[in-house]
Every structure is written in structure tokens, then in C-alpha cells.
Design an enzyme around this catalytic site. Structure first.
Site, mmCIF file in Angstrom:
data_model
loop_
_atom_site.group_PDB
_atom_site.id
_atom_site.type_symbol
_atom_site.label_atom_id
_atom_site.label_comp_id
_atom_site.label_asym_id
_atom_site.label_seq_id
_atom_site.Cartn_x
_atom_site.Cartn_y
_atom_site.Cartn_z
ATOM 1 C CG ASP A 102 75.331 -6.397 47.998
ATOM 2 O OD1 ASP A 102 76.336 -5.901 48.097
ATOM 3 O OD2 ASP A 102 75.209 -7.061 46.905
ATOM 4 C CG HIS A 111 74.993 -12.269 39.133
ATOM 5 N ND1 HIS A 111 76.371 -12.357 39.406
ATOM 6 C CD2 HIS A 111 74.631 -11.015 39.555
ATOM 7 C CE1 HIS A 111 76.691 -11.118 39.987
ATOM 8 N NE2 HIS A 111 75.829 -10.345 39.891
HETATM 9 O O1 PAF Z 1 74.629 -4.904 43.362
HETATM 10 C C1 PAF Z 1 75.123 -4.401 42.255
HETATM 11 O O2 PAF Z 1 75.859 -5.193 41.600
HETATM 12 C C2 PAF Z 1 75.058 -2.831 42.007
HETATM 13 O O3 PAF Z 1 75.038 -2.265 43.065
HETATM 14 C C3 PAF Z 1 73.492 -2.830 41.334
HETATM 15 C C4 PAF Z 1 72.748 -2.926 42.005
HETATM 16 C C5 PAF Z 1 73.691 -3.609 40.014
HETATM 17 C C6 PAF Z 1 73.734 -1.304 40.799
HETATM 18 O O4 PAF Z 1 74.631 -0.907 40.074
#
Ligand code: PAF
Length: 285
Positions: free
Chosen positions: A152, A37
Site C-alpha cells: 500500500d 503481516h
Molecule cells: O492497510 C490497512 O490494513 C489499513 O488501511 C490500516 C493501515 C490498518 C488502517 O486501517
């Protein structure tokens, strides 16, 4: 840093920023922030004036209540990270703010094919939950850019499809997976791993690399045997395999020797933890 919990306050703030013609970026998260992040936040600064990070553990995308309830919650630690990274707005709505009548009968967004295959097959309803919350956040925050990790991968392709097909005026920027020195991808779910599992977990990425090297070496001709051997090796080391296969990186259709750009997608269990990872590769002629 402006912490906003209510939609009406967020709306006013966004209107103000739009009037000032600010370029807004959104990083949607479920909290429990990690290096992946942080790298997204750093990357976003190159594109935007105002960074909004949302923290919302979205019940609609979990297959069961238990998994939802035990999802790690680390809000005070997350807020410290966000402050340090100079995030402008943090949106932390309550579930009742997002789904005032519950999420079960809520209007939803679904990408028909992509959300039903591969991970969508093992987690029915998961991607509907993801696309619905992302659609709502896009409407609420109206970002010019939104940032996602490539770990993801199926989620990323699905979100890009929503943006294209529902004409959201938003540019999606993705960042390659951030890894620990051992090769293990950063993930909020790594928190669930015990010490022994933490030592074993890097074998997943190692196996992905060996598998791809072997596929390239044999020009894709022995792919089935190579994948089978890799799966056997993972199982021998205590992994339970849900997905470990190669797909067309653009469409996620099954592997064909004619595909140029491929992706190995993996989703496995180590104890009670689901680990996902992937790697793209090009098949030589
Ligand atoms: O990848 C994630 O953390 C979640 O799937 C998201 C994109 C924040 C949606 O809730």
C-alpha cells in the site's frame, strides 16, 4: 497475550509500559492476517520490547457500506497467529469505542495533496479514513515504532507525511511486499478470488515487471505506448484497470524523464476483487 477491547484499559497498560521505559511497536491491521503481516511481526522484534497489534475494520476508510460489511472477518484464526508470533498486546476495539458518535462527523486528519491523487481520486475519502484511524491509534498506543507493508505504497507515503507534519515521535518502518511463489502479492482481499481468478491474478505483477523492463530499455522515451500496450494486455486477460501508471516515487507526481526513482502503481479489478501492487525502478541516464 493480553487482549484489550477498551480504551481505558489500554491506556492504563500503556502508561505502565511507558513507566518501565519499554520500547513499544505497533502494527495496525484490519485482521484477516496473512504472511505479509507475519513478516512485519518478525521484523518488528528487532526494534522493540513490546509488540501491539491492532485489529479494527475501520468503517471510515471504506467507500461503501457493502464493501465494509463483506470485508473478511477471521478473528479466531487471527488470534492464533498472533499468539504463535508472541504478540504482547492485541487491541480489538468495537466501532463504538473508536467512534462513539459515529464516524461521519468525526474530527479527521487529511494530507491535502497526496490523499486526493491517484487512489484517492478513485476512492474519495479513503485516505482520510486511514489517516484518522492511524492518528487515533498512535495517540492511544504511543508507539516508538510502527510497521507497514510497501504494497500500500500511497498509504505508506501518506502516513509518513502525517508523522512528519503532525510531529508524532514515531519511526515508521516499512517492509517490501511479500509475495506468493507466483508473484501475486499477499493481501487480505485475495480471499475473494475464485480459482480461475487466482490463476490469472499473477499476470498483474508479471505485467508490471515487463512494463518496467521495456521502459528502462527505451530510457523512458516510449513510456506512453508501453503503458498502453500493458493495459491492453491486462484488459484482454479480464482485468479492469483503475490505475496503471508511473509516478515519481518520492512525491507521486506524474512521470517525468528527469525523475531518477520512479514507481509503477497498479490498482485493478479482477472480477469483484480490487488488487493493488507496485514496483520501484531507476531510470538509467
Ligand atoms: O492497510 C490497512 O490494513 C489499513 O488501511 C490500516 C493501515 C490498518 C488502517 O486501517
Amino acid at each position: 497475550m493480553n487482549i484489550i477491547k477498551k480504551i481505558n484499559i489500554l491506556y492504563k497498560e500503556i502508561q505502565l509500559l511507558k513507566k518501565k521505559q519499554k520500547i513499544i511497536g505497533l502494527i495496525p491491521t484490519m485482521g484477516n492476517l496473512h504472511e505479509g503481516h507475519i513478516q512485519l511481526m518478525l521484523l518488528s522484534k528487532k526494534y522493540i520490547d513490546i509488540l501491539v497489534v491492532s485489529i479494527f475494520i475501520n468503517p471510515m476508510q471504506f467507500e461503501n457500506l457493502l464493501d465494509f460489511k463483506k470485508y473478511p472477518k477471521t478473528l479466531s484464526k487471527d488470534l492464533k497467529i498472533l499468539k504463535k508470533e508472541n504478540v504482547d498486546i492485541v487491541f480489538i476495539p468495537k466501532i463504538s469505542e473508536i467512534y462513539p458518535n459515529g464516524f461521519k462527523k468525526h474530527t479527521y486528519i487529511q494530507v491535502p495533496k497526496l490523499s486526493k491523487i491517484i487512489e484517492g481520486q478513485s476512492r474519495p475519502g479513503h485516505f482520510i479514513g486511514v489517516t484518522t484511524i492511524i492518528g487515533k491509534l498512535f495517540n492511544l498506543i504511543q508507539p516508538n515504532f510502527s510497521f507497514f507493508g510497501e504494497k500500500d505504497y500511497q498509504q505508506l507515503l501518506i502516513i509518513k507525511t502525517v508523522v512528519k507534519e503532525l510531529n508524532y515521535p514515531i519511526k515508521i518502518i516499512s517492509l517490501p511486499t511479500i509475495r506468493l511463489k507466483t508473484g501475486l502479492a499477499f493481501s487480505s482481499r485475495n480471499k475473494y478470488l475464485n480459482n480461475l481468478e487466482l490463476k490469472k491474478a499473477p499476470l498483474l505483477y508479471k505485467t508490471i515487471n515487463t512494463t518496467i523492463n521495456n521502459i528502462i530499455h527505451t530510457k523512458g522515451k516510449k513510456i506512453n505506448t508501453i503503458i498502453l500496450n500493458s493495459k491492453k494486455n491486462l484488459i484482454k486477460n479480464g482485468f479492469l484497470i483503475d490505475i496503471f501508471n508511473v509516478y515519481n516515487a518520492k512525491t507521486l507526481d506524474n512521470f517525468s524523464i528527469k525523475n531518477k526513482i520512479n514507481i509503477l502503481l497498479a490498482s485493478v479489478w479482477l472480477g469483484k476483487t480490487r488488487l493493488i501492487d507496485n514496483k520501484k525502478f531507476i531510470l538509467p541516464n
